[in-house]
Design a protein around this motif. Sequence first.
Motif, PDB file in Angstrom:
ATOM      1  N   GLY A 583       2.381  -0.883  13.394  1.00 27.48           N
ATOM      2  CA  GLY A 583       1.480  -1.769  12.688  1.00 27.48           C
ATOM      3  C   GLY A 583       0.109  -1.158  12.494  1.00 27.48           C
ATOM      4  O   GLY A 583      -0.507  -1.325  11.433  1.00 27.48           O
ATOM      5  N   LEU A 586       0.322   1.206   9.703  1.00 25.48           N
ATOM      6  CA  LEU A 586       0.233   0.518   8.424  1.00 25.48           C
ATOM      7  C   LEU A 586      -1.207   0.091   8.144  1.00 25.48           C
ATOM      8  O   LEU A 586      -1.705   0.206   7.005  1.00 25.48           O
ATOM      9  N   ARG A 589      -3.056   2.936   7.342  1.00 23.98           N
ATOM     10  CA  ARG A 589      -2.719   3.422   6.013  1.00 23.98           C
ATOM     11  C   ARG A 589      -3.599   2.719   4.978  1.00 23.98           C
ATOM     12  O   ARG A 589      -4.123   3.341   4.031  1.00 23.98           O
ATOM     13  N   SER A 590      -3.775   1.427   5.150  1.00 20.89           N
ATOM     14  CA  SER A 590      -4.659   0.707   4.233  1.00 20.89           C
ATOM     15  C   SER A 590      -6.103   1.152   4.406  1.00 20.89           C
ATOM     16  O   SER A 590      -6.871   1.248   3.448  1.00 20.89           O
ATOM     17  N   GLU A 615       3.653   9.732  11.741  1.00 19.85           N
ATOM     18  CA  GLU A 615       4.733   8.851  11.271  1.00 19.85           C
ATOM     19  C   GLU A 615       6.093   9.393  11.642  1.00 19.85           C
ATOM     20  O   GLU A 615       6.985   8.639  12.021  1.00 19.85           O
TER      21      GLU A 615
END
Length: 1182
Positions: A583, A586, A589-590, A615
């Motif tokens: 999470g 992610l 990543r944003s 990853e």
Amino acid sequence: LPRPTRGRMRIHCLENVDKALQFLKEQRVHLENVGSHDIVDGNHRLTLGLIWTIILRFQIQVIKIETEDNRETRSAKDALLLWCQMKTAGYSEVNIQNFTTCWRDGLAFNALIHRHRPDLIEFNKLTRSNATHNLQQAFNIAEQSLGLTKLLDPEDVNTENPDEKSIITYVVSYYHYFSKMKALIVEGKRVGKVLENCVEAEKIVNRYEGLASDLLDWIEKTIAVISNQKFANSLTGVQQQLQAFTTYCTIEKPIKFQEKGNLEVLLFTIQSKLRANNQKPYVPHDGKLISDINKAWERLEKAEHERGVALRKELIRQEKLELLAQRFDHKTTMRQAWLNENQRLVSQDNFGYDLPAVEAAMKKHEAIEADIASYEDRIGVVVELAGEMEAEGYYDIRRILARKENILGQWGLLKELVVGRKARLEQNLALQKTFQDMVYMIDWMEDTQLLSQDFGKHLLEVDDLLQTHSLQEADISVQAERVETLNSAALKFTTLEGYQPCDPQVICNRVNHVSTCLEELKQLADKRHEDLEESRQLWAFFQELEESAVWIREKSSILGAQGYGKDVTSVLKLLQKHKTLAGELLAHRSLEQSFGAAGIQDHILEVKADWKNLEDQAALRLHHLQEALNASQFSTETDDLLAWLQDAYRLVSSEDFGHDEYSTRSLLKKHRDVSDAVDKHRSHVVALRQHLGALPTQYRDQEVRGAEQLYTEVVEVAVLRQQWLHDALAVYRMFSEVNACELWIDEKEQWLDKMEVPERLEDVEVVAHRFESLDQEMNSLMGRILDVNQIVQQLLDGGHPSSTEVRGCQDHLNSRWNQIVELVEQRKDHLDSVLRLQNYLLECTEIKSQIQDKRKAIDATQYAGSDLGGVLALQRRLSTMEGALSVLEPKLMHLQEEAEHLASAQPARAMEVLVPFEGISVEWEELKRTLQGCEDSLMVAGRLQSFIQDLDSFLTWLVQTQTSAASDQLPNTLEEAEKLINKHAALKEEIGRYEEDYERLQAVNELLETEEAPLPHAALQQWLQKLDVGWNKLLEMWESRREVLVQAHIFHLFLRDVKQAESFLNNQESALALVEVPTTVETVEAALRKHKDFTTTMELNLHRIKAVIEAGESLISQNNIYSDRIRQRVDALANEGMYIVPSLLLLLIQSQETERERKLACYRTSVSLATLLLQNKRPLQI
């Protein structure tokens, strides 16, 4: 009198007069020198004399009058004179001394008419001086009113010397008319008396038929009434019916029985009267015979017996129903009080105003429910009693059913009240719980701190605060849902119809308060969340750049670690961390994209490379973590299964089997739950084996055999424990049953020990009814004891560890049961003996009373007189009494056996038992002696009745025979005389046949004289004297009648001879009168022969006539009853014989002249012959 000959010639007149004279001679009328020629030729003196003779014979000679002192009987003229004197004795101006001058004034004729018909003549107005008027009035009235021919004129009587014969002839017509009138009156009286006797007999017959019909109708109606087996459906009604039946037996029936006896006496009276009147015996119509009445009476007694038995049975049934009704009333009263009290309790809604009070009320209500549930069996007892009485048809069943319905209605109302109260209580409880939750919710909202101004000093602190605030928001959301639920639940109580546990306004106020508090809390939470978000964005902007690199390196080092956990928890934690890391990746990543948007490209490339590497490491680690998670889960499941099996094993191997039935049932229920759970875990064991096959190779070294083995042991131990629990439950159930049985036995032993058997029969029957209920309870308890023995046997067969204790308990219960059974049998035997004794004494009293009543009835029917009706009534009553005693004798035999049995069974009360029976035996012997005496009297009465009937029949025959023998009928012809003699001889034969009956009656009389019984000896002696006199008189009358008939027969023989002689004489006279002188030789010779024959016949007849005359003289000398007539005939025959002498002389002269004529004729004949011969010889000579 022969029929007259028609014709007017002299010969016809002579023949008719001869017939009349012959009739007069046959009637013993003396006729002297009177012949038919005299009458036909008109000899006035002889004709008048004949007429007077006829009048004297047929009008005057029949008059016979007795003098006033009955010492002398006068006949003919003197009798007529005496009659006239007697009839005119009360008339002072009339004095009749003769039949001439005493009648001249006419008063005697008027007195005779006035004496018999005073309505025709006013005698007081007549005077002696007016003789012609008196005579004319008497003759006219006699002719016009009495129908007497007017033979005289006043001038014929009112002379100096009236003709005596004319007056006598005329007065005789008065005598015969008035005698006939008197005879008609007497005959009318006799006919009236006969008719009265017939009417009286008919009235008695109608009375008999009416009484018989009434009695038969009463019998049929009574049979129809007492055959009706529909009794009053109440104890009082049955007692009244029994009393009415007793009244019928003691009052109404004896009256009808007496009427039945009177009917037989009445029938005997009817037969006697009809026999005395020589009428046909009366035979009642079919259905009204004495035998029919006796048969109807037997049917009545049979119906009476059946009625008595049925009434006693119905009385016993009604007494039982009354006992049941009393028990029902007692129980319904108790149940009514209990129901009223419990209804009062459950109708109170004082539940309290807080949760503890309502919970306490709920527990109290549950206790009330348990008590009510336990009381249902007692209500069932009331229903059973009502059903039993309804099935038996109790008379007050409506009240019983009403009370039962009332109890059931109150019971249903109580249950409805309990259900309603519980519902209200549950509503209150639910509402109070809702209020309590609302209070807890408000307290929680007040304790929640959302007004803090701390928004964090760095990013981590801000995140912590946000995380804490998120948790608080989540709690608020959850609490909001709970508040919504509470509000909905609370608001439901405001919409309830009927009962409301609280004021709806209060509920709405609380709901609004909670909702307001929640809204305020939500607003504060939203404001703080906005503030923390702003703080977090600020600090994140400063830290993201610095941390991104550090974070990537850190995560790379973390992902490079080789550890995957040792158990499920550690694997799950690593997996959770890995998910968190994913999470974060992610998120970063944003963030990286945002950085890209910021234009920091170099740093972004470096970070992207690190990020790519990160990853890949994360994906590889995720795969290894998944495999480790599966292996850890398998191990965890195995460990959990083992732990659960160990716990289950501990439960199923527990030594706790409970301390009573309730705890054992609870343990058994729990054990069943455990057993169900064990059965359900069988699939888990199988799933573990399948799961082991799906694990990677490096994790397959784990074993599941231990779990499988432990599971098998748990199953086996569970089965064994379940059996032990069942045994323990059976033991506790057995102990419970044993305790209940022993409690019942203790209660009944106390009752039996305290029970005293009463002496009164009614109380004994009540106790007997109680013992019947006790038998039913004992039968029910015996079933429970049999169940206990069955349970014990099952436990012993199963090898229960407490077998010794169970066996001891069983033996103790069985011994107690045997003791109570023995005690009950003893009490029942004692009760049966007392009841049997009381019934025996009651039966002794009843039988003794019956014997005394029978004896009184026999004493009341003793024969004490000469009344034949009493004898017949005694016979009927004794026959009925013998039938009653034949029914009573088997009862005495049974009573004697009962007395002997009771005396042997109860020696202490032997005298009390035997003394009543001895009294009954004495009464019975007295009754039999009395009955024997009555039977002896009845036997003598039967003999007397038979003797009287025979005597009555014999006397009836004797009277009839005397009437036949006393007949004054005399024969008019020889044939009638012979018939009467033959008939009289047949009467003698009949008398000879009845001589044996006469001797038998004398013998029976001698036998009855030897009897000591009270008999009507005086009446019998009178009858027997009449019998002797009548018998001797009959013999004398027969001899006298025989003598008269013999004399009459001889007289008619004499008349026959006389008639033959007279006929001969008449023929001789005719022959002599017709003698002619013959003119030829032949006629002369014929006349001579005829004369010779006539002479010979006449000589013979002369001897016969002489013999007839001598026979007549002989009969006269013997004083024959026809002496006068014989004398007349003898004289007439002698006179005619005297007339025959000149005829004989004339006959002699005629015979001489005939002889001369014969000789002259012979001479003339010779001359004629000679002349003829000479004439004949002359031609010969030529």
